[in-house]
Motif scaffolding. Sequence first.
Motif, PDB file in Angstrom:
ATOM      1  N   CYS A 108     -54.468 -13.878  24.064  1.00 24.34           N
ATOM      2  CA  CYS A 108     -54.712 -15.298  23.817  1.00 24.34           C
ATOM      3  C   CYS A 108     -53.446 -16.076  24.144  1.00 24.34           C
TER       4      CYS A 108
ATOM      5  N   GLN B  86     -57.654 -15.360  14.870  1.00 23.31           N
ATOM      6  CA  GLN B  86     -57.096 -14.007  15.026  1.00 23.31           C
ATOM      7  C   GLN B  86     -56.786 -13.368  13.669  1.00 23.31           C
ATOM      8  N   ARG B  87     -57.387 -13.876  12.587  1.00 21.15           N
ATOM      9  CA  ARG B  87     -57.034 -13.412  11.243  1.00 21.15           C
ATOM     10  C   ARG B  87     -57.361 -11.945  11.000  1.00 21.15           C
ATOM     11  N   GLU B  88     -58.360 -11.394  11.659  1.00 20.11           N
ATOM     12  CA  GLU B  88     -58.734  -9.995  11.423  1.00 20.11           C
ATOM     13  C   GLU B  88     -57.805  -9.038  12.152  1.00 20.11           C
ATOM     14  N   ARG B  89     -57.403  -9.374  13.377  1.00 16.79           N
ATOM     15  CA  ARG B  89     -56.606  -8.462  14.198  1.00 16.79           C
ATOM     16  C   ARG B  89     -55.105  -8.604  13.989  1.00 16.79           C
ATOM     17  N   LEU B  90     -54.665  -9.759  13.558  1.00 12.31           N
ATOM     18  CA  LEU B  90     -53.235 -10.060  13.476  1.00 12.31           C
ATOM     19  C   LEU B  90     -52.467  -9.278  12.410  1.00 12.31           C
TER      20      LEU B  90
ATOM     21  N   THR C 221     -54.736 -19.880  14.890  1.00 15.89           N
ATOM     22  CA  THR C 221     -54.219 -19.055  13.807  1.00 15.89           C
ATOM     23  C   THR C 221     -52.738 -19.329  13.689  1.00 15.89           C
TER      24      THR C 221
ATOM     25  N   ALA D 143     -52.602  -6.209  11.319  1.00 12.19           N
ATOM     26  CA  ALA D 143     -52.220  -4.869  11.771  1.00 12.19           C
ATOM     27  C   ALA D 143     -51.084  -4.939  12.789  1.00 12.19           C
ATOM     28  N   LEU D 144     -51.123  -5.928  13.676  1.00 14.36           N
ATOM     29  CA  LEU D 144     -50.059  -6.080  14.673  1.00 14.36           C
ATOM     30  C   LEU D 144     -48.737  -6.475  14.016  1.00 14.36           C
TER      31      LEU D 144
ATOM     32  N   SER E  19     -50.767  -8.784  23.118  1.00 11.26           N
ATOM     33  CA  SER E  19     -51.605  -7.838  22.382  1.00 11.26           C
ATOM     34  C   SER E  19     -52.980  -8.417  22.059  1.00 11.26           C
ATOM     35  N   LEU E  20     -53.026  -9.696  21.755  1.00  7.69           N
ATOM     36  CA  LEU E  20     -54.278 -10.331  21.354  1.00  7.69           C
ATOM     37  C   LEU E  20     -55.050 -10.905  22.541  1.00  7.69           C
TER      38      LEU E  20
END
Length: 126
Positions: free
Chosen positions: A92, A107-111, A67, A113-114, A89-90
């Motif tokens: 990775c 990581q496109r779904e979680r990133l 990502t 928001a962070l 946080s991720l």
Amino acid sequence: MGKRDKKPEAPAAPAPFHNPFAALGLNREALPPGPPPAPVKAAAPARGPARAVVRMERKGRGGKEVTVVEQLELPEAERETWLKALKGSLGCGGTVEGDTLVLQGDQRERLPALLEARGVRRVTVG
């Protein structure tokens, strides 16, 4: 022969040990009051970059998904700090390539928001 097998017992620890500060507790009421506590200021919300573009790529990486976070426009030292926080946080790995952050995996779904929590005002997922 039974007497040789016994070890001598260690002496018992003395009851209360000498505490040089014990006398201060007795005179606590006689002490002058301390300064009042400093007022706590509310922390200003973190102002981050205005924009970030998040995308996934495989090309040129041996088929591995990564990502990529682009257009953050952060100074180099701050890029390293952001990368370390995002990696933690991720959960990775990742690296800084030029002015982009590269994180292992999709990581496109979680990133987004962070990134918004770190102060990015607009996150574009591509």
